[in-house]
Design an enzyme around this catalytic site. Sequence first.
Site, PDB file in Angstrom:
ATOM      1  N   SER A  35       0.813  -1.211   0.000  1.00 34.17           N
ATOM      2  CA  SER A  35       0.000   0.000   0.000  1.00 34.17           C
ATOM      3  C   SER A  35       0.851   1.267   0.000  1.00 34.17           C
ATOM      4  CB  SER A  35      -0.908   0.025   1.238  1.00 34.17           C
ATOM      5  OG  SER A  35      -1.778  -1.082   1.207  1.00 34.17           O
ATOM      6  N   GLU A  56       4.934  -0.694  14.570  1.00 32.66           N
ATOM      7  CA  GLU A  56       5.378   0.624  14.100  1.00 32.66           C
ATOM      8  C   GLU A  56       6.410   1.255  15.033  1.00 32.66           C
ATOM      9  OE1 GLU A  56       2.218  -0.341  14.491  1.00 32.66           O
ATOM     10  OE2 GLU A  56       1.564  -0.567  12.416  1.00 32.66           O
ATOM     11  N   PHE A  81      -0.862   5.657  11.816  1.00 32.04           N
ATOM     12  CA  PHE A  81       0.039   4.868  12.664  1.00 32.04           C
ATOM     13  C   PHE A  81       1.390   5.569  12.848  1.00 32.04           C
ATOM     14  CE2 PHE A  81      -2.375   1.469  10.222  1.00 32.04           C
ATOM     15  CZ  PHE A  81      -3.391   1.399  11.147  1.00 32.04           C
ATOM     16  N   ASP A 115     -12.202   2.528   4.470  1.00 29.06           N
ATOM     17  CA  ASP A 115     -11.736   1.954   5.741  1.00 29.06           C
ATOM     18  C   ASP A 115     -12.276   2.724   6.947  1.00 29.06           C
ATOM     19  OD1 ASP A 115     -10.455  -0.262   4.819  1.00 29.06           O
ATOM     20  OD2 ASP A 115      -8.465   0.632   4.778  1.00 29.06           O
ATOM     21  N   ARG A 165      -3.743   8.214  -0.477  1.00 31.52           N
ATOM     22  CA  ARG A 165      -4.045   6.929  -1.101  1.00 31.52           C
ATOM     23  C   ARG A 165      -4.579   7.136  -2.514  1.00 31.52           C
ATOM     24  NH1 ARG A 165      -9.148   3.870  -1.188  1.00 31.52           N
ATOM     25  NH2 ARG A 165      -8.646   1.721  -1.757  1.00 31.52           N
TER      26      ARG A 165
END
Lengths: 313, 275
Positions: A35, A56, A81, A115, A165
């Site tokens: 991604s 992370e 994150f 999402d 994205r």
Amino acid sequence: MSEMIATRDAYGKVLVELGREDSRIVALDADLSGSTKTGLFAKEFPERFFNAGIAEANMVGMAAGLAAGGMIPFASTFAVFAAGRAFEQVRQSLAYPKMNVKLVATHGGITVGEDGGSHQSVEDLAIMRVLPNMTVLCPADGPETAAAIRAVAAWRGPVYVRLGRSKVPTVFTGGCDFVIGKGATLRPGSDLTFVTTGLMTAQALDAARILAEEKISARVLHLGTIKPLDVDLLLTAARETGAIVTAEEHSVIGGLGGAVCETLAEGYPVPVERVGLRDLFGQSGTAEELLVHYGLTPAHLVEAAERVLQRKR
Amino acid sequence: MLTDQTLRDLAATARHLRVEILKMLNTARSGHTGGSLSAIDVMTVLYFHSMRHDPSNPSWEDRDRFVLSKGHAAPALYACLAEAGYFSRDDLKTLRRLGSHLQGHPDMNKTPGVEVCTGSLGQGISQAVGLALAARLEQRSTRVYTLLGDGELQEGQVWEAAMAAAHFGLDNLCAIIDANALQIDGEVAKVMNVAPIGPKFLAFNWHVLEVDGHDIQAICRALDDAEKTPGRPTLIIARTVKGKGVPFFEHKASYHGVPPSDEELGQALEHLGHS
């Protein structure tokens, strides 16, 4: 219609180029390399790619250690994150020691889409901006991302780069000469200035065109660097146009709008309207639907421009 | 095996460094006494026997690296660095003072010989993993050592790093636990039990050793063993006594973050045979 490229795609591509040019470039990811597009780097340089797995905090620490060992690490995961889960690691292991780590966070903003709010990042710019020593970038499109990533690789110190994205229209159609800390006036104008970052710059260019039909002259000032802010260019715009509309795919608190208001309050106060999420989390939906729902379209920018003009003395 | 003379020399150095730690903390009027004293024997062996480093050239590329993951034991680190010659012993008097290069917790940009910034627990071991990866990429013989507290194992990031170190087969990494069984709020076993430490790291595919953390000969042997173990990182559990060397500080959680008073310093120096 201009070309549509996701900034993360531009990142993945240029990271591979950088990897070919400099053996100190290494990449890290936290199980999202498909991604974030660091997977392209992993494919060509498997020995210089480190997948931290879904961890992370450790990824950020490993990146710091690699930098302390002379490497130039690019660490990637989703913005929520990178800036959220690993915040204290970013503070202690990157920002405080001025570690030469590039945190390139994809899936910033609400255009992550379906999402939902848990995966959308509406506070990362504010979080990263408050850290001393941290440089914060939010490119508008593919070409600017490519140029920004090159500038970041040559920059010494920690950098947070926020990417998206979704595919976004190209605004730097003639190429981009990216300098960290410098903004770009993409359209001249005298009645007000749109001060924008990320994908909102394309929306502002559309809004300026709509306003032009109403004989309103709107300048578009794109700030690909949120920190350090191009104070000179911003204050010049405030003096010359007397009104500012900020626009960001982020909370109106603490990000670009916050940075602009802080700067103007101290430097040259003029009326400001902030376009962004009004202290809200996002929700599931398509990117396009979310931009409409949360008021981040050219039509909303036109409305904000009209409001700010009424407040102009 | 160490010669008797080397052993005596290292023991004398450790005793001297305890004195330096206590004086430093007394002058600073704040800082962490117990965990500095428990760690100093291990750190003495590292700095004055096992590690390859050059105080006249702190950025020597082939040096071994030490990461004090339990950053609050900074006085122990500063005592070692000053003794080794990274900076003047006089600087130790400036610990925690405004403008000093000796911060309350280690700062790589201020202190020669400090490799990374630590102090927020759990983060040092991740950085040590990164340093070990960098050494491997550069094909250097560098070994990376990191010292953690046993309470520090409560931080989840430690286990993320432990997983990664084994996953990447970092046999150039050696983590040492200063297992003094105490943390600020009391006994590690009562606050949040981390036991059994050895089996946990074994299950993470580490090479695990356990030693008396005040037995210099045993510490040396374990460090040698770690260096000779291929394919896996090594964990050395060093069983220590918090406040070691000063009887009225030993085994007391209450001295975690408390410096010795003038009176305590006097008594402590007597115990250490220093007047």
